[in-house]
Design a protein around this motif. Structure first.
Motif, short mmCIF file in Angstrom:
data_model
loop_
_atom_site.label_atom_id
_atom_site.label_comp_id
_atom_site.label_asym_id
_atom_site.label_seq_id
_atom_site.Cartn_x
_atom_site.Cartn_y
_atom_site.Cartn_z
N ASN A 15 5.47 40.21 53.46
CA ASN A 15 6.13 41.42 52.92
C ASN A 15 7.37 41.14 52.07
O ASN A 15 8.03 42.08 51.62
N ASP A 16 7.74 39.90 51.90
CA ASP A 16 8.86 39.55 51.02
C ASP A 16 8.31 39.29 49.64
O ASP A 16 7.46 38.42 49.47
N LYS A 17 8.80 40.06 48.66
CA LYS A 17 8.24 39.94 47.31
C LYS A 17 9.21 39.21 46.38
O LYS A 17 10.39 39.54 46.33
N TYR A 18 8.70 38.23 45.68
CA TYR A 18 9.49 37.50 44.68
C TYR A 18 8.83 37.68 43.33
O TYR A 18 7.62 37.45 43.21
N ILE A 19 9.60 38.10 42.32
CA ILE A 19 9.05 38.12 40.96
C ILE A 19 9.81 37.09 40.14
O ILE A 19 11.03 37.18 39.98
#
Ligand code: IMP
Length: 418
Positions: free
Chosen positions: A47-51
């Motif tokens: 659930n941790d989003k990195y862009i």
């Protein structure tokens, strides 16, 4: 030990970063060899989003060293912003990032030029990301571009800035020049610890048996030479671009993984033969969250195009396919694969060189029954619905490449290996 390229084989946004992340579990080094902050690589871990735009996707794995090779165009300010954001989230950069001094710089001037040409008054609208990528590569090829190493030589930096601005019919006042130089020098100090010749480093690491991933940005159909010109990006996105972009010879690249979505998408202008301008297209866009991670633009969606995919498999020498976003096709009804293009009265099987012809072709489809089951938690190929298996097998057959990785959701865990 080997080196593996992970390349987008469509018009970009194939979920390459997820595949880099999944395969990166065993990698030592991840290399970006082309493009710049036009890329938007999304990784989701619990659930941790990195862009990520500039920083290679390996950065989320603390044991990986990330390399920005000479073929990349780097905006130092965006790079620093991205690094700061990642540092705030606990990412450690010490001894984990190398930036080649030969990489060309993207300046505010380039962004400005990109935006101006995108205003479309000259009829040349490409639908770029407005990150200045095209103008920066154009200056590099015109031999007027600034490189990272110029940042550390004030006299040259000043005279080159004057020259670049003049070449674009812009004059800098003394004050403007001073401001730009000062800002660049601050950025240069920040980046200094990471600047190192990367071809020597990479070739030494290959010799030492390290596991290297070459992370493609954009997709093969956006390649400056082989893509749907002029609706392309300004770098070489195909596998041949790896050697040029990072100074690793072709015979040191052991495996090419082509990343294909289970359907097609495109952002920006340009022809797209299998585009769906109907409810199914909208459904795919919604289910696939098909909105650009760099620009937020809605992506155009369409059926899987085996003509275009076969072309990019050939150009790249794809050994294995990662088929992504299969879960998005759940519930869309029957699925279609384009197996040929009708042009005038002929069926053609080659991707046209001319964009004018690509805009006129009509797709010839094979239709297959779809599936309704939620497949997003499956981890075994055999557990997939029969219709989904048939769809994958038909794509494999048409491209002549095995789909060894199938992605059924954005998280690392939502991956089927075969
Ligand atoms: P540029 O790379 O910003 O010059 O844009 C040129 C074309 O490439 C436009 O159609 C963009 O939408 C497309 N493009 C650039 N980067 C990406 C990407 O990371 N994913 C998908 N399309 C991209």
């Amino acid at each position: 030990m080997s080196s593996t390229a992970i390349l987008g084989c469509m018009w970009g946004d194939e979920a390459k970063a997820k595949i880099v992340d999944v395969l990166g579990a065993n990698a030592d080094i991840v290399v970006r060899f082309q493009g710049g902050s036009n890329a938007g690589h999304t990784i989701i871990i619990d659930n941790d989003k990195y862009i990520l735009h500039m920083v290679p996707s390996g950065i989320v794995n603390p044991k990986i060293i990330c390399v920005i090779a000479p073929g990349v165009v780097l905006n130092p300010f965006e790079m620093i912003d991205e690094m700061q954001g990642l540092k705030e989230r606990g990412v450690d950069f010490s001894n984990r990032l190398l930036i080649d001094p030969r990489a060309n710089l993207v300046l505010d001037l380039h962004k400005d030029l990109d935006c101006k040409s995108e205003q479309g008054t000259n009829g040349n609208k490409i639908g770029t990301t407005k990150r200045g990528i095209g103008p920066a590569y154009a200056d590099a090829v015109a031999r007027t571009g600034l490189k990272i190493y110029h940042l550390y030589d004030e006299v040259t930096l000043k005279s080159m800035l004057i020259q670049i601005y003049q070449s674009h019919d812009r004059n800098l006042t003394e004050t403007e020049l001073k401001e730009i130089v000062e800002e660049l020098q601050v950025a240069a100090e920040y980046l200094k610890p990471y600047v190192k010749q990367t071809p020597y480093y990479l070739n030494e690491q290959i010799k030492a048996g390290k596991e290297i991933i070459f992370e493609g940005a954009q997709g093969s159909l956006l390649d400056i030479t082989y893509g749907s010109y002029p609706y392309v990006t300004s770098s070489h996105t195909v596998s041949g671009g790896i050697s040029i972009g990072c100074g690793v010879p072709p015979n040191k690249i052991n495996k090419i993984i082509g990343v294909y979505k289970s359907y097609f998408t495109r952002v920006g202008e340009g022809p797209f033969p299998t585009e769906l301008l109907d409810k199914t297209g909208d459904q795919i866009r919604t289910q696939g969250h098909e909105f650009g991670s760099t620009t937020g633009r809605p992506r155009r969606c369409g059926w899987f195009d085996a003509v275009a995919s076969g072309y990019t498999a050939m150009l790249n020498g794809v050994d294995e396919m990662a088929l992504t976003l299969l879960d998005v096709l759940t519930g869309v009804g029957d699925v279609k694969i384009c197996t040929g293009y009708k042009y005038k009265d002929e069926i053609i099987k080659e991707f046209p060189a001319e964009v004018r012809i690509l805009a006129e072709v009509e797709p010839v489809y094979e239709e297959m029954p779809g599936w309704e089951e939620d497949i997003s938690s499956l981890t075994e190929f055999d557990a997939l619905p029969q219709n989904a298996k048939n769809y994958i097998k038909r794509i494999e057959e048409l491209l002549g490449i095995p789909a060894t990785i199938i992605s059924v959701g954005p998280d690392r865990k939502q991956t089927i290996f075969r």
